[in-house]
Design a protein around this motif. Structure first.
Motif, PDB file in Angstrom:
ATOM      1  N   ARG A 172     -13.427 -34.478   2.927  1.00  0.00           N
ATOM      2  CA  ARG A 172     -14.171 -33.290   3.347  1.00  0.00           C
ATOM      3  C   ARG A 172     -14.685 -32.494   2.149  1.00  0.00           C
ATOM      4  N   ASN A 173     -13.881 -32.423   1.111  1.00  0.00           N
ATOM      5  CA  ASN A 173     -14.187 -31.561  -0.017  1.00  0.00           C
ATOM      6  C   ASN A 173     -14.710 -32.323  -1.232  1.00  0.00           C
ATOM      7  N   ARG A 174     -15.059 -33.604  -0.996  1.00  0.00           N
ATOM      8  CA  ARG A 174     -15.684 -34.439  -2.025  1.00  0.00           C
ATOM      9  C   ARG A 174     -14.868 -34.448  -3.317  1.00  0.00           C
ATOM     10  N   LEU A 175     -13.582 -34.651  -3.151  1.00  0.00           N
ATOM     11  CA  LEU A 175     -12.663 -34.744  -4.276  1.00  0.00           C
ATOM     12  C   LEU A 175     -12.366 -36.211  -4.559  1.00  0.00           C
ATOM     13  N   ALA A 176     -12.133 -36.538  -5.814  1.00  0.00           N
ATOM     14  CA  ALA A 176     -12.100 -37.951  -6.211  1.00  0.00           C
ATOM     15  C   ALA A 176     -10.732 -38.466  -6.629  1.00  0.00           C
ATOM     16  N   SER A 177      -9.890 -37.608  -7.190  1.00  0.00           N
ATOM     17  CA  SER A 177      -8.643 -38.081  -7.781  1.00  0.00           C
ATOM     18  C   SER A 177      -7.478 -37.190  -7.403  1.00  0.00           C
ATOM     19  N   MET A 178      -6.276 -37.778  -7.444  1.00  0.00           N
ATOM     20  CA  MET A 178      -5.040 -37.065  -7.155  1.00  0.00           C
ATOM     21  C   MET A 178      -4.011 -37.377  -8.231  1.00  0.00           C
ATOM     22  N   ILE A 179      -3.341 -36.362  -8.718  1.00  0.00           N
ATOM     23  CA  ILE A 179      -2.236 -36.563  -9.641  1.00  0.00           C
ATOM     24  C   ILE A 179      -0.983 -35.936  -9.051  1.00  0.00           C
ATOM     25  N   GLY A 180       0.141 -36.320  -9.602  1.00  0.00           N
ATOM     26  CA  GLY A 180       1.402 -35.736  -9.182  1.00  0.00           C
ATOM     27  C   GLY A 180       2.563 -36.410  -9.878  1.00  0.00           C
ATOM     28  N   CYS A 181       3.731 -35.813  -9.716  1.00  0.00           N
ATOM     29  CA  CYS A 181       4.961 -36.361 -10.284  1.00  0.00           C
ATOM     30  C   CYS A 181       5.790 -36.996  -9.173  1.00  0.00           C
ATOM     31  N   ALA A 182       6.193 -38.231  -9.374  1.00  0.00           N
ATOM     32  CA  ALA A 182       7.088 -38.912  -8.435  1.00  0.00           C
ATOM     33  C   ALA A 182       8.471 -38.980  -9.070  1.00  0.00           C
ATOM     34  N   SER A 183       9.443 -38.403  -8.395  1.00  0.00           N
ATOM     35  CA  SER A 183      10.761 -38.211  -9.000  1.00  0.00           C
ATOM     36  C   SER A 183      11.722 -39.350  -8.710  1.00  0.00           C
ATOM     37  N   ILE A 184      12.548 -39.638  -9.710  1.00  0.00           N
ATOM     38  CA  ILE A 184      13.648 -40.586  -9.572  1.00  0.00           C
ATOM     39  C   ILE A 184      14.931 -39.849  -9.960  1.00  0.00           C
ATOM     40  N   PRO A 185      15.902 -39.712  -9.060  1.00  0.00           N
ATOM     41  CA  PRO A 185      17.149 -39.029  -9.412  1.00  0.00           C
ATOM     42  C   PRO A 185      17.833 -39.701 -10.591  1.00  0.00           C
ATOM     43  N   MET A 186      18.506 -38.906 -11.399  1.00  0.00           N
ATOM     44  CA  MET A 186      19.218 -39.475 -12.553  1.00  0.00           C
ATOM     45  C   MET A 186      20.359 -40.383 -12.107  1.00  0.00           C
ATOM     46  N   GLN A 187      20.843 -40.184 -10.888  1.00  0.00           N
ATOM     47  CA  GLN A 187      21.749 -41.154 -10.272  1.00  0.00           C
ATOM     48  C   GLN A 187      21.032 -41.738  -9.075  1.00  0.00           C
ATOM     49  N   HIS A 188      20.651 -42.995  -9.182  1.00  0.00           N
ATOM     50  CA  HIS A 188      19.826 -43.621  -8.157  1.00  0.00           C
ATOM     51  C   HIS A 188      20.406 -44.980  -7.796  1.00  0.00           C
ATOM     52  N   ASN A 189      20.597 -45.199  -6.495  1.00  0.00           N
ATOM     53  CA  ASN A 189      21.150 -46.465  -5.985  1.00  0.00           C
ATOM     54  C   ASN A 189      22.466 -46.831  -6.674  1.00  0.00           C
ATOM     55  N   VAL A 239       7.845 -43.195  -4.621  1.00  0.00           N
ATOM     56  CA  VAL A 239       7.175 -43.988  -5.652  1.00  0.00           C
ATOM     57  C   VAL A 239       6.528 -45.222  -5.030  1.00  0.00           C
ATOM     58  N   ARG A 240       7.270 -45.916  -4.162  1.00  0.00           N
ATOM     59  CA  ARG A 240       6.721 -47.105  -3.517  1.00  0.00           C
ATOM     60  C   ARG A 240       5.505 -46.743  -2.659  1.00  0.00           C
ATOM     61  N   GLY A 241       5.579 -45.591  -1.980  1.00  0.00           N
ATOM     62  CA  GLY A 241       4.459 -45.162  -1.161  1.00  0.00           C
ATOM     63  C   GLY A 241       3.219 -44.899  -1.996  1.00  0.00           C
ATOM     64  N   TYR A 242       3.385 -44.244  -3.137  1.00  0.00           N
ATOM     65  CA  TYR A 242       2.248 -43.995  -4.019  1.00  0.00           C
ATOM     66  C   TYR A 242       1.630 -45.309  -4.492  1.00  0.00           C
ATOM     67  N   LEU A 243       2.463 -46.268  -4.830  1.00  0.00           N
ATOM     68  CA  LEU A 243       1.945 -47.554  -5.309  1.00  0.00           C
ATOM     69  C   LEU A 243       1.164 -48.262  -4.210  1.00  0.00           C
ATOM     70  N   ARG A 244       1.635 -48.170  -2.971  1.00  0.00           N
ATOM     71  CA  ARG A 244       0.892 -48.770  -1.860  1.00  0.00           C
ATOM     72  C   ARG A 244      -0.454 -48.087  -1.649  1.00  0.00           C
ATOM     73  N   MET A 245      -0.548 -46.827  -2.059  1.00  0.00           N
ATOM     74  CA  MET A 245      -1.805 -46.095  -1.930  1.00  0.00           C
ATOM     75  C   MET A 245      -2.737 -46.350  -3.117  1.00  0.00           C
ATOM     76  N   GLY A 246      -2.347 -47.235  -4.007  1.00  0.00           N
ATOM     77  CA  GLY A 246      -3.199 -47.575  -5.137  1.00  0.00           C
ATOM     78  C   GLY A 246      -2.923 -46.788  -6.396  1.00  0.00           C
ATOM     79  N   ALA A 247      -1.787 -46.099  -6.476  1.00  0.00           N
ATOM     80  CA  ALA A 247      -1.475 -45.266  -7.641  1.00  0.00           C
ATOM     81  C   ALA A 247      -1.216 -46.106  -8.879  1.00  0.00           C
ATOM     82  N   ARG A 248      -1.469 -45.472 -10.016  1.00  0.00           N
ATOM     83  CA  ARG A 248      -1.185 -46.063 -11.319  1.00  0.00           C
ATOM     84  C   ARG A 248      -0.298 -45.105 -12.110  1.00  0.00           C
TER      85      ARG A 248
END
Length: 284
Positions: A172-189, A239-248
């Motif tokens: 709608r607003n003719r925007l082209a790019s998105m940035i953001g931080c995807a977090s990983i807990p310091m204790q993960h899995n 993080v996995r969701g962002y990658l599926r959306m084409g994130a780099r």
């Protein structure tokens, strides 16, 4: 807060859960026509909404506090008890997903538009990374942040609702790019000390890098060179969701001491979104 207003709208039937909802008695089949079967638990119908009033923003901030402080143990400023509030909130558009039956907010994102980022003096991501390599993108680049979903609603439908609204907003607003931080807990899995985050960074930096000229640098770097990067560990769902959306991946992770997470800087271009989102046309 009202720079780019959006109407309240419900998800289309295609974006709801697999269980179809009956919209009224005229659609109900006769009892004789349908054999009895066990009652299946239905997922709630979802409604997406851009916040227009302070109480709606407060509802998003309460959910954020519940998830970030209550579940993740983040140390949040005590501006208002039970709320996650920072200096960027007043400049952002706040996207909410509600359970249509209870009207409770069960998912949220906030969006910082280019003009509002200029008024705010930058983005939240700027506080964690040197983003000079993205300066030419800023006129048409938004920041996505503070994404969270209520623990009882992490079935995928809420994320689909959020992304349907976000991509509609971008078109709608003719925007082209998105940035953001995807977090990983310091204790993960079950892996403590940041080793999981370092291992995920090592793998994704090889599989999903940006061109060298787009790389950014963290202001407080996670010391990946001193961590074990050999763990075969799955990245968090966001993080996995962002990658599926084409994130780099824009660069190495930053350490956020308040949230005690490693933050991966991510970049997405609308033109690289999956076809089902890229082909969405703005509603009249």
């Amino acid at each position: 807060m009202t720079e780019l207003l959006e109407p309240i709208f419900e998800m289309s039937h295609a974006e709801r859960s697999d269980t179809h909802w009956l919209d009224g008695p005229q659609h109900a089949p006769s009892v004789a026509a349908v054999p009895r079967r066990p009652v299946e638990r239905q997922r709630p119908r979802l409604v997406t909404q851009w916040a227009r009033h302070q109480d709606e923003v407060r509802a998003a901030q309460r959910l954020r506090h519940q998830v970030f402080a209550g579940e993740m143990g983040a140390r949040l400023p005590g501006t208002l008890p039970g709320h996650d509030i920072d200096r960027f909130d007043d400049y952002c558009e706040h996207l909410l997903v509600r359970d249509a039956a209870s009207e409770a907010v069960v998912g949220t994102y906030r969006v910082l538009t280019p003009s509002q980022a200029r008024r705010a003096g930058g983005t939240y991501t700027d506080t964690e990374f040197d983003l000079a390599a993205l300066d030419d993108l800023r006129p048409h680049m938004v920041e996505l942040g503070r994404s969270c979903v209520h623990a009882d609603h992490r079935h995928g439908g809420v994320i689909l609702a959020l992304w349907a609204a976000l991509t509609d907003f971008m078109h709608r607003n003719r925007l082209a790019s998105m940035i953001g931080c995807a977090s990983i807990p310091m204790q993960h899995n079950g892996i403590a000390g940041g080793h999981a985050a370092a291992s995920i960074w090592r793998r994704l930096s090889a599989s999903h890098p940006v061109p060298e000229g787009r790389r950014v640098q963290p202001r407080i770097a996670l010391p990946t060179e001193r961590l074990d990067t050999s763990f075969d560990v799955e990245a968090p769902a966001l993080v996995r969701g962002y990658l599926r959306m084409g994130a780099r991946l824009l660069g190495p992770p930053a350490w956020d001491p308040d949230f005690n997470v490693a933050d991966l800087p991510m970049l997405m271009h609308v033109e690289n979104l999956p076809e089902r989102y890229r082909s969405r046309q703005p509603r009249p």
